[in-house]
Scaffold this active site. Structure first.
Site, PDB file in Angstrom:
ATOM      1  N   HIS A 136       0.830  -1.200   0.000  1.00  0.00           N
ATOM      2  CA  HIS A 136       0.000   0.000   0.000  1.00  0.00           C
ATOM      3  C   HIS A 136       0.870   1.258   0.000  1.00  0.00           C
ATOM      4  O   HIS A 136       0.546   2.248  -0.664  1.00  0.00           O
ATOM      5  CB  HIS A 136      -0.903   0.027   1.234  1.00  0.00           C
ATOM      6  CG  HIS A 136      -1.856  -1.122   1.327  1.00  0.00           C
ATOM      7  ND1 HIS A 136      -1.701  -2.138   2.245  1.00  0.00           N
ATOM      8  CD2 HIS A 136      -2.970  -1.420   0.621  1.00  0.00           C
ATOM      9  CE1 HIS A 136      -2.693  -3.001   2.116  1.00  0.00           C
ATOM     10  NE2 HIS A 136      -3.472  -2.603   1.134  1.00  0.00           N
ATOM     11  N   GLN A 174     -18.051  -6.974  -0.562  1.00  0.00           N
ATOM     12  CA  GLN A 174     -17.222  -7.862  -1.374  1.00  0.00           C
ATOM     13  C   GLN A 174     -16.828  -9.146  -0.649  1.00  0.00           C
ATOM     14  O   GLN A 174     -16.026  -9.930  -1.165  1.00  0.00           O
ATOM     15  CB  GLN A 174     -15.986  -7.129  -1.881  1.00  0.00           C
ATOM     16  CG  GLN A 174     -14.977  -6.717  -0.832  1.00  0.00           C
ATOM     17  CD  GLN A 174     -13.958  -5.725  -1.385  1.00  0.00           C
ATOM     18  OE1 GLN A 174     -14.272  -4.586  -1.722  1.00  0.00           O
ATOM     19  NE2 GLN A 174     -12.714  -6.175  -1.508  1.00  0.00           N
ATOM     20  N   GLN A 181      -8.746  -7.680 -10.321  1.00  0.00           N
ATOM     21  CA  GLN A 181      -9.390  -6.456  -9.858  1.00  0.00           C
ATOM     22  C   GLN A 181      -8.951  -5.265 -10.694  1.00  0.00           C
ATOM     23  O   GLN A 181      -9.772  -4.436 -11.094  1.00  0.00           O
ATOM     24  CB  GLN A 181      -9.059  -6.210  -8.390  1.00  0.00           C
ATOM     25  CG  GLN A 181      -9.551  -4.868  -7.858  1.00  0.00           C
ATOM     26  CD  GLN A 181      -9.213  -4.681  -6.401  1.00  0.00           C
ATOM     27  OE1 GLN A 181      -9.952  -5.134  -5.541  1.00  0.00           O
ATOM     28  NE2 GLN A 181      -8.106  -4.027  -6.114  1.00  0.00           N
ATOM     29  N   ARG A 210      -3.551 -10.444   4.557  1.00  0.00           N
ATOM     30  CA  ARG A 210      -3.917 -11.785   5.021  1.00  0.00           C
ATOM     31  C   ARG A 210      -2.703 -12.615   5.434  1.00  0.00           C
ATOM     32  O   ARG A 210      -2.871 -13.683   6.028  1.00  0.00           O
ATOM     33  CB  ARG A 210      -4.731 -12.511   3.947  1.00  0.00           C
ATOM     34  CG  ARG A 210      -6.144 -11.962   3.788  1.00  0.00           C
ATOM     35  CD  ARG A 210      -7.007 -12.826   2.880  1.00  0.00           C
ATOM     36  NE  ARG A 210      -8.405 -12.446   2.956  1.00  0.00           N
ATOM     37  CZ  ARG A 210      -9.008 -11.626   2.104  1.00  0.00           C
ATOM     38  NH1 ARG A 210      -8.315 -11.089   1.114  1.00  0.00           N
ATOM     39  NH2 ARG A 210     -10.288 -11.333   2.244  1.00  0.00           N
TER      40      ARG A 210
END
Length: 282
Positions: A37, A61, A153, A187
C-alpha cells in the site's frame, strides 16, 4: 494528515483543493496497510498535489463464509504509514456511511468477473465495482492507484472506467514482496510460522512460470502443470486455481500469443493467498 469519517468532509476538502487548481490522487484500500500500500501512496504523492487514501473494509465484497469479521484493522497504524508516505487524508467511513438503510444500487460486470477469483468468490467483484464507483464519485480523483497483485481487480476496474466513461486515470503498480519472495498481503498475518514457510510455494511457482516463458515456452498447459506440481508438493497447500488468461478478457487461452496474465490462488491452511505475473513484464 487527517482522518475523516464522512462523505461530506471528503467532498468539502477535495472541492477546496480543486478550487486551488490542485490535482488529486486516490488510493483505495481495506486498511491494515503494508509496504505494498505504501508504494501506491508513494506513486500518488509523486504524481499528484494531494492524495486521499480510503481505509474501508467493504462488507459487500465478502461472501457469507469469508473473513469479514476477522479481517485485520488498525487505523492508528494505518494513519502513521499514510502520513509517513505523504498522504493528506484518510477516508475511514463506517459501513452505514457508505451503504445507507435501503441501499439497493449496484455496479456489476459480465465476462471479466466470471473467471479466476470470480469463480470461487461469486459476489466479490460486484462489491468491488460498487464500492470503487462510490469512491470515485465521492472523491472525483484525477488518478487512482491499484496494485498488480490483485490483477483481476485491476483489469475489472480499468474496464469499468472505460465502459462507464469515467474521467479517471487508473495506475497499476508493481507487486511488493517480502525479502523471501512472498507477496505482501494483509492476510499474511493469518499465517502461523509453519504456514508462513509453506506460503513460499506461491512465489516459487510464479518464478517457475516466469522462467519457462523466458526460455520460450508458450504452451499454457505445460507452464501451469509445472507450477501445479510444485505447489502440490507442499502438504499445507491446496490449489484454488493456476491459470493463464488473456489480459484483456480474463478468459483462458491455450498458448501465450497475446498479452497474458498467469494468476494463482492457493489456500495455505485456511488462508487464501494470490500471486501472479504479467507476460508483458517479462
Amino acid at each position: 494528515m487527517k482522518i475523516v469519517k464522512t462523505i461530506d468532509e471528503v467532498r468539502r476538502q477535495v472541492k477546496e483543493w480543486k478550487s486551488q487548481g490542485l490535482s488529486v490522487g486516490l488510493v483505495p484500500t481495506m486498511g491494515y496497510l503494508h509496504e505494498g500500500h505504501a508504494s501506491l501512496i508513494d506513486a500518488s504523492h509523486r504524481d499528484n498535489d494531494r492524495t486521499v487514501v480510503s481505509d474501508f473494509v467493504n462488507p459487500m465484497q465478502f461472501g457469507p463464509t469469508e473473513d469479514l469479521e476477522s479481517y485485520p484493522r488498525d487505523i492508528e497504524r494505518d494513519a502513521a504509514l499514510v502520513e509517513e508516505h505523504g498522504g493528506d487524508i484518510i477516508f475511514n467511513p463506517e459501513p452505514s456511511e457508505m451503504y445507507h438503510e435501503g441501499f439497493s444500487s449496484f455496479v456489476d460486470m459480465d465476462v471479466l468477473t466470471k473467471e479466476l477469483c470470480g469463480l470461487s468468490r461469486p459476489v466479490h467483484f460486484r462489491g468491488v465495482c460498487t464500492v470503487v464507483s462510490k469512491l470515485f464519485n465521492i472523491v472525483q480523483p484525477d488518478r487512482a492507484y491499484f496494485g498488480k497483485k490483485d490483477a483481476q481487480q485491476l483489469a475489472v476496474i480499468r474496464h469499468m472506467v472505460d465502459d462507464l466513461n469515467m474521467d479517471i486515470e487508473i495506475i497499476g503498480c508493481p507487486i511488493v514482496r517480502e525479502e523471501d519472495g512472498l507477496a505482501k498481503s494483509s492476510r499474511n498475518t493469518y499465517l502461523n510460522a509453519e504456514e508462513r514457510k509453506a506460503a513460499l510455494v506461491l512465489s516459487q511457482a510464479i518464478n517457475i512460470g516466469i522462467g519457462m516463458v523466458r526460455n520460450g515456452e508458450n504452451d499454457c498447459a505445460a507452464i501451469t502443470d509445472a507450477m501445479k506440481r510444485h505447489i502440490s508438493a507442499e502438504p499445507l497447500a491446496k490449489i484454488d486455481y493456476v491459470k493463464i488468461v488473456d489480459l484483456a478478457t480474463m478468459q483462458q487461452i491455450p498458448v501465450i500469443d497475446r498479452p497474458a496474465l498467469c494468476a494463482i490462488a492457493v489456500y495455505i491452511g485456511s488462508t487464501r493467498l494470490i500471486d501472479n505475473f504479467f507476460t508483458e513484464d517479462i
